[in-house]
Design a protein around this motif. Structure first.
Motif, PDB file in Angstrom:
ATOM      1  N   LEU A  48       0.844  -1.197   0.000  1.00 29.77           N
ATOM      2  CA  LEU A  48       0.000   0.000   0.000  1.00 29.77           C
ATOM      3  C   LEU A  48       0.875   1.240   0.000  1.00 29.77           C
ATOM      4  N   SER A  49       0.658   2.087  -1.002  1.00 29.96           N
ATOM      5  CA  SER A  49       1.305   3.396  -1.012  1.00 29.96           C
ATOM      6  C   SER A  49       0.370   4.372  -0.331  1.00 29.96           C
ATOM      7  N   GLY A  58       0.843   7.479  -0.373  1.00 26.91           N
ATOM      8  CA  GLY A  58       1.059   8.749  -1.062  1.00 26.91           C
ATOM      9  C   GLY A  58       2.502   9.197  -0.931  1.00 26.91           C
ATOM     10  N   ALA A  59       2.717  10.493  -1.004  1.00 30.08           N
ATOM     11  CA  ALA A  59       4.073  11.046  -0.980  1.00 30.08           C
ATOM     12  C   ALA A  59       4.770  10.862   0.362  1.00 30.08           C
ATOM     13  N   LYS A  60       3.971  10.782   1.442  1.00 25.55           N
ATOM     14  CA  LYS A  60       4.597  10.572   2.752  1.00 25.55           C
ATOM     15  C   LYS A  60       4.016   9.322   3.400  1.00 25.55           C
ATOM     16  N   LEU A  61       4.778   8.745   4.292  1.00 26.31           N
ATOM     17  CA  LEU A  61       4.383   7.518   4.966  1.00 26.31           C
ATOM     18  C   LEU A  61       3.353   7.802   6.050  1.00 26.31           C
ATOM     19  N   ARG A  62       2.211   7.134   5.942  1.00 28.25           N
ATOM     20  CA  ARG A  62       1.149   7.202   6.940  1.00 28.25           C
ATOM     21  C   ARG A  62       0.573   5.798   7.065  1.00 28.25           C
ATOM     22  N   PHE A  63       0.127   5.451   8.250  1.00 28.35           N
ATOM     23  CA  PHE A  63      -0.386   4.107   8.473  1.00 28.35           C
ATOM     24  C   PHE A  63      -1.895   4.125   8.683  1.00 28.35           C
ATOM     25  N   VAL A  83       0.147  -7.251  -5.135  1.00 31.68           N
ATOM     26  CA  VAL A  83      -0.636  -6.158  -5.704  1.00 31.68           C
ATOM     27  C   VAL A  83      -0.162  -4.858  -5.071  1.00 31.68           C
ATOM     28  N   ALA A  84       0.111  -3.873  -5.916  1.00 34.43           N
ATOM     29  CA  ALA A  84       0.429  -2.528  -5.420  1.00 34.43           C
ATOM     30  C   ALA A  84      -0.861  -1.732  -5.437  1.00 34.43           C
ATOM     31  N   ALA A  85      -1.240  -1.226  -4.273  1.00 37.32           N
ATOM     32  CA  ALA A  85      -2.403  -0.347  -4.140  1.00 37.32           C
ATOM     33  C   ALA A  85      -1.826   1.052  -3.957  1.00 37.32           C
ATOM     34  N   LEU A  86      -1.849   1.834  -5.028  1.00 37.94           N
ATOM     35  CA  LEU A  86      -1.106   3.090  -5.053  1.00 37.94           C
ATOM     36  C   LEU A  86      -2.005   4.309  -4.969  1.00 37.94           C
ATOM     37  N   LEU A  87      -1.868   5.033  -3.872  1.00 39.72           N
ATOM     38  CA  LEU A  87      -2.460   6.364  -3.742  1.00 39.72           C
ATOM     39  C   LEU A  87      -1.405   7.345  -4.215  1.00 39.72           C
TER      40      LEU A  87
END
Length: 123
Positions: A70-71, A73-78, A117-121
């Motif tokens: 899971l991406s 986004g630009a910064k790491l958040r959980f 699977v890449a889930a990309l935001l």
């Protein structure tokens, strides 16, 4: 950032990432996507991290992965585990990373033949 990697035939590879953009093979995507190790890249409904809901993770199960990258986004958040409970119950692993790290990690794992699977935001 541009990636160079030997890739297995028929395996999706993320070849380039820029702010708000990701290329899978030679195809540019500017909205959130699901990138399975094989098959068609799919649009993914959430556009931002704050929009994630359990149904978004349930949709990933249809791709039958063993692991989800899971991406956030630009910064790491959980995300809270309650959002991806369906993955936990199906015994599908999930790792959260920023977009650049998620793209690199996905491409390496897919190239190794993993059902990832890449889930990309992108935002």
């Amino acid at each position: 950032m541009k990636f160079q990697l030997d890739q297995a035939e028929g395996v999706n590879a993320i070849t380039r990432v820029a702010p708000g953009q990701v290329w899978v093979q030679d195809h540019l995507h500017e909205q959130s996507v699901l990138v399975p190790w094989r098959g068609t890249v799919q649009a993914w409904a959430p556009r931002r991290f704050e929009e994630l809901e359990p149904a978004h993770f349930e949709a990933i199960l249809a791709l039958q992965p063993e692991l989800v990258i899971l991406s956030s986004g630009a910064k790491l958040r959980f995300t809270h585990p309650s959002l991806y409970r369906s993955l936990i119950e199906a015994r599908v692993g999930i790792e959260t990373m920023d977009l650049n790290a998620a793209s690199r990690t996905y491409t390496v794992l897919a190239g190794e033949g993993r059902k990832v699977v890449a889930a990309l935001l992108l935002a």
